[in-house]
Design a protein around this motif. Structure first.
Motif, PDB file in Angstrom:
ATOM      1  N   GLY A   8      18.365   0.847   4.730  1.00 45.30           N
ATOM      2  CA  GLY A   8      18.697   2.226   5.067  1.00 45.30           C
ATOM      3  C   GLY A   8      20.142   2.392   5.500  1.00 45.30           C
ATOM      4  N   THR A   9      20.492   3.641   5.854  1.00 42.13           N
ATOM      5  CA  THR A   9      21.860   3.948   6.273  1.00 42.13           C
ATOM      6  C   THR A   9      22.121   3.492   7.703  1.00 42.13           C
ATOM      7  OG1 THR A   9      21.139   6.172   6.940  1.00 42.13           O
ATOM      8  CG2 THR A   9      22.037   5.915   4.703  1.00 42.13           C
ATOM      9  N   THR A  10      21.074   3.285   8.498  1.00 43.73           N
ATOM     10  CA  THR A  10      21.221   2.781   9.875  1.00 43.73           C
ATOM     11  C   THR A  10      20.370   1.522  10.005  1.00 43.73           C
ATOM     12  OG1 THR A  10      19.441   4.252  10.619  1.00 43.73           O
ATOM     13  CG2 THR A  10      21.711   5.057  10.843  1.00 43.73           C
ATOM     14  N   PRO A  11      20.828   0.406   9.440  1.00 45.35           N
ATOM     15  CA  PRO A  11      19.977  -0.789   9.337  1.00 45.35           C
ATOM     16  C   PRO A  11      19.640  -1.439  10.668  1.00 45.35           C
ATOM     17  CG  PRO A  11      22.233  -1.275   8.670  1.00 45.35           C
ATOM     18  CD  PRO A  11      22.158   0.207   8.848  1.00 45.35           C
ATOM     19  N   ASP A  12      20.342  -1.072  11.755  1.00 47.01           N
ATOM     20  CA  ASP A  12      20.063  -1.674  13.054  1.00 47.01           C
ATOM     21  C   ASP A  12      19.170  -0.802  13.925  1.00 47.01           C
ATOM     22  OD1 ASP A  12      21.651  -3.902  12.464  1.00 47.01           O
ATOM     23  OD2 ASP A  12      23.466  -2.855  13.102  1.00 47.01           O
ATOM     24  N   PHE A  13      18.689   0.321  13.364  1.00 51.36           N
ATOM     25  CA  PHE A  13      17.829   1.248  14.103  1.00 51.36           C
ATOM     26  C   PHE A  13      16.649   1.651  13.236  1.00 51.36           C
ATOM     27  CE2 PHE A  13      22.055   1.710  15.800  1.00 51.36           C
ATOM     28  CZ  PHE A  13      21.867   1.789  17.172  1.00 51.36           C
ATOM     29  N   ILE A  14      15.545   1.962  13.890  1.00 51.55           N
ATOM     30  CA  ILE A  14      14.407   2.564  13.200  1.00 51.55           C
ATOM     31  C   ILE A  14      13.857   3.650  14.113  1.00 51.55           C
ATOM     32  CG2 ILE A  14      12.820   0.773  14.056  1.00 51.55           C
ATOM     33  CD1 ILE A  14      11.294   1.097  11.379  1.00 51.55           C
ATOM     34  N   CYS A  15      13.787   4.875  13.607  1.00 50.95           N
ATOM     35  CA  CYS A  15      13.521   6.042  14.447  1.00 50.95           C
ATOM     36  C   CYS A  15      12.055   6.454  14.376  1.00 50.95           C
ATOM     37  CB  CYS A  15      14.413   7.203  14.017  1.00 50.95           C
ATOM     38  SG  CYS A  15      16.187   6.809  14.042  1.00 50.95           S
ATOM     39  N   GLU A  16      11.646   7.240  15.383  1.00 51.87           N
ATOM     40  CA  GLU A  16      10.262   7.712  15.449  1.00 51.87           C
ATOM     41  C   GLU A  16       9.901   8.470  14.178  1.00 51.87           C
ATOM     42  OE1 GLU A  16      11.817   8.306  19.777  1.00 51.87           O
ATOM     43  OE2 GLU A  16      12.635   8.323  17.750  1.00 51.87           O
ATOM     44  N   GLY A  17       8.726   8.134  13.628  1.00 55.94           N
ATOM     45  CA  GLY A  17       8.229   8.843  12.465  1.00 55.94           C
ATOM     46  C   GLY A  17       8.855   8.437  11.149  1.00 55.94           C
ATOM     47  N   GLU A  18       9.783   7.482  11.161  1.00 51.90           N
ATOM     48  CA  GLU A  18      10.451   7.077   9.929  1.00 51.90           C
ATOM     49  C   GLU A  18       9.928   5.724   9.454  1.00 51.90           C
ATOM     50  OE1 GLU A  18      14.637   7.091  10.423  1.00 51.90           O
ATOM     51  OE2 GLU A  18      14.785   9.254  10.819  1.00 51.90           O
ATOM     52  N   GLN A  19      10.159   5.440   8.195  1.00 46.97           N
ATOM     53  CA  GLN A  19       9.847   4.137   7.610  1.00 46.97           C
ATOM     54  C   GLN A  19      11.124   3.536   7.047  1.00 46.97           C
ATOM     55  OE1 GLN A  19       6.676   4.402   4.722  1.00 46.97           O
ATOM     56  NE2 GLN A  19       5.208   5.251   6.197  1.00 46.97           N
ATOM     57  N   GLU A  20      11.345   2.256   7.337  1.00 53.46           N
ATOM     58  CA  GLU A  20      12.533   1.571   6.853  1.00 53.46           C
ATOM     59  C   GLU A  20      12.118   0.326   6.073  1.00 53.46           C
ATOM     60  OE1 GLU A  20      15.578   2.547   6.978  1.00 53.46           O
ATOM     61  OE2 GLU A  20      15.446   4.221   8.408  1.00 53.46           O
ATOM     62  N   VAL A  21      12.879   0.021   5.024  1.00 50.22           N
ATOM     63  CA  VAL A  21      12.614  -1.142   4.172  1.00 50.22           C
ATOM     64  C   VAL A  21      13.605  -2.251   4.531  1.00 50.22           C
ATOM     65  CG1 VAL A  21      12.486  -2.012   1.818  1.00 50.22           C
ATOM     66  CG2 VAL A  21      11.734   0.329   2.334  1.00 50.22           C
ATOM     67  N   PHE A  22      13.078  -3.476   4.705  1.00 45.05           N
ATOM     68  CA  PHE A  22      13.910  -4.630   5.021  1.00 45.05           C
ATOM     69  C   PHE A  22      13.663  -5.711   3.974  1.00 45.05           C
ATOM     70  CE2 PHE A  22      13.324  -2.296   8.880  1.00 45.05           C
ATOM     71  CZ  PHE A  22      14.549  -2.368   9.531  1.00 45.05           C
ATOM     72  N   GLN A  23      14.695  -6.513   3.715  1.00 44.56           N
ATOM     73  CA  GLN A  23      14.607  -7.564   2.722  1.00 44.56           C
ATOM     74  C   GLN A  23      15.328  -8.807   3.239  1.00 44.56           C
ATOM     75  OE1 GLN A  23      16.622  -5.893  -0.660  1.00 44.56           O
ATOM     76  NE2 GLN A  23      18.654  -6.445   0.097  1.00 44.56           N
ATOM     77  N   VAL A  24      15.082  -9.941   2.611  1.00 43.88           N
ATOM     78  CA  VAL A  24      15.781 -11.176   2.934  1.00 43.88           C
ATOM     79  C   VAL A  24      16.980 -11.304   2.005  1.00 43.88           C
ATOM     80  CG1 VAL A  24      15.667 -13.686   3.019  1.00 43.88           C
ATOM     81  CG2 VAL A  24      13.731 -12.315   3.803  1.00 43.88           C
ATOM     82  N   GLY A  25      18.163 -11.404   2.592  1.00 43.13           N
ATOM     83  CA  GLY A  25      19.373 -11.575   1.815  1.00 43.13           C
ATOM     84  C   GLY A  25      19.823 -13.019   1.832  1.00 43.13           C
ATOM     85  N   GLY A  26      20.845 -13.319   1.030  1.00 43.40           N
ATOM     86  CA  GLY A  26      21.398 -14.674   1.005  1.00 43.40           C
ATOM     87  C   GLY A  26      20.857 -15.523  -0.116  1.00 43.40           C
ATOM     88  N   GLU A  27      20.617 -14.952  -1.259  1.00 41.58           N
ATOM     89  CA  GLU A  27      20.174 -15.695  -2.452  1.00 41.58           C
ATOM     90  C   GLU A  27      18.857 -16.430  -2.206  1.00 41.58           C
ATOM     91  OE1 GLU A  27      23.376 -18.190  -3.631  1.00 41.58           O
ATOM     92  OE2 GLU A  27      24.748 -16.529  -4.065  1.00 41.58           O
ATOM     93  N   ILE A  28      17.955 -15.776  -1.487  1.00 41.05           N
ATOM     94  CA  ILE A  28      16.624 -16.328  -1.237  1.00 41.05           C
ATOM     95  C   ILE A  28      15.656 -15.724  -2.244  1.00 41.05           C
ATOM     96  CG2 ILE A  28      14.755 -16.585   0.421  1.00 41.05           C
ATOM     97  CD1 ILE A  28      17.301 -18.114   1.135  1.00 41.05           C
ATOM     98  N   ALA A  29      14.958 -16.563  -2.989  1.00 36.47           N
ATOM     99  CA  ALA A  29      14.008 -16.079  -3.989  1.00 36.47           C
ATOM    100  C   ALA A  29      12.853 -15.358  -3.311  1.00 36.47           C
ATOM    101  CB  ALA A  29      13.486 -17.243  -4.822  1.00 36.47           C
ATOM    102  N   PRO A  30      12.430 -14.205  -3.812  1.00 39.77           N
ATOM    103  CA  PRO A  30      11.321 -13.467  -3.180  1.00 39.77           C
ATOM    104  C   PRO A  30      10.046 -14.287  -3.040  1.00 39.77           C
ATOM    105  CG  PRO A  30      12.448 -12.071  -4.776  1.00 39.77           C
ATOM    106  CD  PRO A  30      13.021 -13.451  -4.942  1.00 39.77           C
TER     107      PRO A  30
END
Length: 586
Positions: free
Chosen positions: A328-350
């Motif tokens: 998201g646009t504010t990756p260090d915050f997650i607000c009430e009522g919202e959903q945020e998507v997170f992923q593993v970075g650094g060339e790590i295979a899913p």
């Protein structure tokens, strides 16, 4: 691969210290520039030992461990009840058995007859879960730290933090023996026919060791012991201070003298290079070891036991590019009522992501194994109690049997309610935000007129000037607003000023030779009714004269007082009041 060139040296340092170097061709695949990240941490905060990570070792029931039970040394057993978690600590204890235990087993020494051994003591041993001693091991390279308190000598208990596995043994810390108060580290190697290239590790092995003692001050206090194990060296540190470095590769001149050890940066990348490799690194560079914490009986002939080693936490760090990142646009915050998507970075295979976990104030909405993502939303409690949270991915890690846990800290909801501390004098008031966060912006508003103020330290502090100082308490009110991308939280507080001590003592004439007039400025009749006295003191605060105070101007005869600098001093309402210096001259 190894060549057929060999250099060897033997010397004695306590035990035989075996130095042998093999000349070999080595290709450096490059120096790992990734940062160390925590991949495992246990602070023993649960009520019992977490057996998903740790296995208490025991050898008192069949199948018996022939090495520990049949050998006359060390003369004690390892039992699970000697490794417990209590009060946020791992306790590894030594105890005297209620009654001795006897065992029949094969003598490890030729001709291997059946013998009977008796054990009077039991001890604690905890290791990572990969298997029994001598198994493949849990770890290969990384930075391994524990915060622990080693038992002292008077407890007849030896504490140790060490590694063992197919890479043989590496001792990070134990108390040196016999009676001394220094830290001993050691590298053990078990090989057969070490003159062979490469050495043979089959059949009955020959044992070599490289011990070293270091004075680290109080070894019996809580200290942080760290092993950093890389493809090129191992480094042992105490409280961040390096105590020992053991290199793998060396440069040796034509006369057979070691010129210097080789760091990764000394070896060109991706091309074969001729190097001299120390025999101690045989098995260490391509095998695994378990992390072990244990205690033992120092003197089995001594009737005392009951010491313990305390472990506060264990931390494993490894170099990795893996990070948990928000999309998201504010990756260090997650607000009430919202959903945020997170992923593993650094060339790590899913498909290497084994699972996700989140803190109690967050909830997992869904996961996408194909993309290696997780969707997260705040739990209901965040609406009333915003606060810090975290999202953690567990990743398959061939260099760590416990996996690879990468955590991202985030803030859930609006800012927490600001907690403000107050420091007051009669001239100013200083306000400080105790739970200040650089992720927030802060706005101070004065709600009472007549006071000047200044905001500094990026909003963390408010400085209120009291000018002129007041003799009576005055009330001040202020508002503080904390804001982050999820919204704002505000407080309104009131406070009172401190009245200033405006008493003064004026002395004239100055200088004087006969009479000193003392004027009591801003003193009231109530002050005088406290049976005040004024004191004449010299520059060393020795009292020369005193007189009761009955009026706002008093007179002192100083004609018989030695010349020099002097002061007038009194105490009113428990506060000291002292004049400026004046001179007596004759």
């Amino acid at each position: 691969m190894f060549t057929m060139t060999l250099k060897m040296g033997l010397r004695s340092i306590g035990n035989t210290n075996f130095d042998r170097y093999y000349k070999r061709s080595f290709t450096n695949s490059g120096c790992d520039a990734n940062p160390y990240r925590i991949v495992f941490f246990d602070d023993f905060s649960e009520s019992t030992l977490n057996t998903a990570y740790w296995k208490p070792y025991q050898n008192a029931t069949p199948p018996l461990d022939q090495i520990w039970v049949c050998d006359d040394n060390p003369g004690y057993l390892f039992l699970p009840e000697n490794a417990i978690v209590n009060y946020g600590m791992l306790h590894l204890k030594t105890t005297k058995l209620a009654s001795p235990l006897s065992f029949e087993c094969e003598d490890p020494e030729p001709p291997h007859n059946t013998i009977t051994v008796t054990r009077k003591y039991s001890c604690g041993w905890v290791q990572t879960v990969s298997g029994p001693p001598g198994s493949q091991g849990c770890f290969q390279q990384g930075k391994f730290s524990i915060r622990a308190k080693i038992p002292n000598n008077v407890q007849n208990t030896i504490g140790a933090y060490w590694f063992f596995g197919w890479a043989n043994e590496l001792d990070v810390v134990e108390v040196c023996q016999p009676d001394c108060d220094e830290m001993q580290s050691n590298r053990w190697l078990y090989v057969k026919n070490p003159t062979q290239e490469p050495p043979d590790c089959n059949a009955e092995n020959t044992q070599f060791e490289w011990p070293r003692d270091d004075n680290i001050g109080n070894i019996y206090a809580f200290r942080i012991y760290t092993l950093e194990w890389t493809p090129f060296k191992f480094v042992i540190s105490v409280d961040g201070v390096v105590k020992r470095t053991f290199h793998r590769f060396y440069e040796i001149d034509g006369s057979g003298n070691i010129t210097h050890p080789l760091e990764c940066e000394d070896l060109p990348a991706n091309q074969p290079t001729q190097v001299w490799e120390h025999i101690a690194w045989y098995t260490l560079f391509n095998h695994y070891m378990d992390l072990i914490m244990s205690v033992g009986i120092k003197n089995t002939g001594n009737s005392t036991a009951g010491g313990e080693m305390l472990v506060d936490w264990v931390k494993v760090e490894q170099r990795t590019s893996a990070t948990v990142e928000g999309q998201g646009t504010t990756p260090d915050f997650i607000c009430e009522g919202e959903q945020e998507v997170f992923q593993v970075g650094g060339e790590i295979a899913p498909n290497s992501i084994l699972g996700w976990t989140v803190s109690s104030n967050l909830e997992i909405v869904s996961t996408n194994t194909a993309q290696g993502t997780v969707t997260v939303t705040p739990a209901g409690i965040v609406n009333s109690y915003p606060g810090p949270g975290w999202i953690e991915a567990k990743i398959a890690n061939p260099a760590c049997c416990l996996g690879h846990n990468i955590k991202k800290n985030i803030w859930a909801g609006r800012p927490a309610t600001p907690q403000v501390s107050v420091y007051k004098t009669c001239n100013y008031i200083l306000l400080n935000i105790e739970n200040y966060s650089s992720d927030n912006t802060y706005q101070w508003q004065m709600l009472t007129n007549g006071f000047s103020y200044e905001v500094y330290n990026n909003g963390k502090n408010l400085y209120i000037t009291i000018s002129p100082p007041t003799q009576q308490p005055a009330s001040i009110a202020y508002r503080l607003i904390a804001t982050n991308p999820c919204g704002s939280t505000s407080i309104i507080n009131g406070l009172t000023t401190l009245p200033c001590n405006t008493w003064r003592l004026n002395v004239y004439p100055n200088p004087t030779s006969t009479i000193a007039n003392v004027e009591l400025v801003n003193f009231t009749q109530d002050d005088l009714n406290q049976n005040l006295k004024i004191y004449l003191i010299d520059a060393h605060f020795n009292v020369k004269k005193s007189t009761p105070v009955t009026q706002l101007t008093e007179t002192l005869d100083v004609s018989d007082v030695e010349l020099g600098y002097h002061y007038i001093f009194t105490v009113v309402n428990g506060e000291n009041v002292i004049s400026d210096e004046f001179i007596i001259q004759h």
